[in-house]
Design an enzyme around this catalytic site. Structure first.
Site, short mmCIF file in Angstrom:
data_model
loop_
_atom_site.label_atom_id
_atom_site.label_comp_id
_atom_site.label_asym_id
_atom_site.label_seq_id
_atom_site.Cartn_x
_atom_site.Cartn_y
_atom_site.Cartn_z
N HIS A 149 44.84 18.50 -29.20
CA HIS A 149 45.06 17.09 -29.50
C HIS A 149 44.35 16.22 -28.47
CE1 HIS A 149 48.34 18.73 -31.99
NE2 HIS A 149 48.24 17.61 -32.68
N LYS A 153 48.23 12.70 -25.78
CA LYS A 153 49.43 13.36 -26.30
C LYS A 153 50.12 14.11 -25.17
CE LYS A 153 51.07 16.38 -30.02
NZ LYS A 153 52.04 15.39 -30.51
#
Length: 246
Positions: A149, A153
């Site tokens: 990600h 995140k």
């Protein structure tokens, strides 16, 4: 067959997902957003024809068929209670809910149809099923889940990775996790099964966050009119079920 639009309440309308839901729903005549609920008092009461309400005004929302909730754990209880009171469906992607809230979902599902998911991508829903099938067929193989990600995140492994891991465990595997945070990656999940001399890789790559909003709108359509119960996104892929179904 009715041409009446599906009436939606968007809870968490000021967030990234809420804004995407409002934008995408406006392009579909079969959907009507009757209320957009935000945490703070709205600057305008009606925006692009959609009535806006503060979370404190949730009880005064007009009638709706399904609520789509992408909010915060502290806002989750009121919208769940309202759906139970109104006998309306609930589609929720709110993360970080407590065990007590999970139990409340189980109780609510005895009276209304609902779906809670960490990821509303239809591709991930298919991947979830494939992972479970592979795990059950490949007893004794190693199972590794690698998720990637964007750098902002914070949670790791991702909620989707854990959901895929649960599917692997249901099939009898014991998954191991690895996480990568780099650049602006929307989301990639690789589930790898490794045996002696061979390897299977099941991969999903998200390149646009709109897929999650589209999946939630799909879930709302499919959930409407179903019998009370707790559904997974993958349960809804086969199409609508009769309201009398168990």
């Amino acid at each position: 067959m009715t041409n009446t639009p599906l009436r939606l309440l968007i809870h968490g309308a000021s967030g990234r997902m809420g804004q995407a839901l409002l934008r995408l729903a406006a392009d579909h005549p079969d959907l009507q957003v009757v209320a957009a609920v935000t945490r703070r008092s709205p600057v305008q009461r009606v925006i692009d024809g959609v009535p806006h309400f503060a979370a404190s005004e949730l009880a005064g929302a007009p009638p709706f068929d399904v609520a789509i909730d992408f909010s915060l754990p502290e806002g989750f209880d009121p919208v769940l209670a309202l759906c139970v009171e109104r006998q309306a469906g609930l589609v929720s992607g709110t993360t970080g809910i407590s065990e007590q809230q999970r139990q409340a979902l189980i109780q609510a599902a005895t009276g209304i149809p609902l779906v809670w998911a960490s990821n509303f991508s239809l591709g991930v829903a298919v991947l979830d099923e494939l992972v479970e099938r592979a795990a059950s067929a490949l007893a004794g193989w190693d199972c590794d889940i690698v998720e990637s990600h964007h750098v902002h995140k914070q949670d790791a492994p991702s909620g989707t990775a854990l959901t895929l891991g649960a599917a692997a465990q249901k099939g009898g595997a014991e998954p191991h996790y690895a996480s990568l945070r780099a650049g602006d990656i929307v989301g990639e999940h690789l589930v790898q099964f490794t045996g002696l001399g061979e390897r299977i890789e099941l991969t999903h790559r998200a390149t646009n966050r709109d897929i999650f909003a589209r999946g939630a709108l799909f879930a709302a359509r499919q959930l409407n009119g179903r019998a009370p119960g707790s559904y997974r996104v993958r349960d809804l892929l086969a199409g609508p079920a009769p309201a009398s179904a168990g």
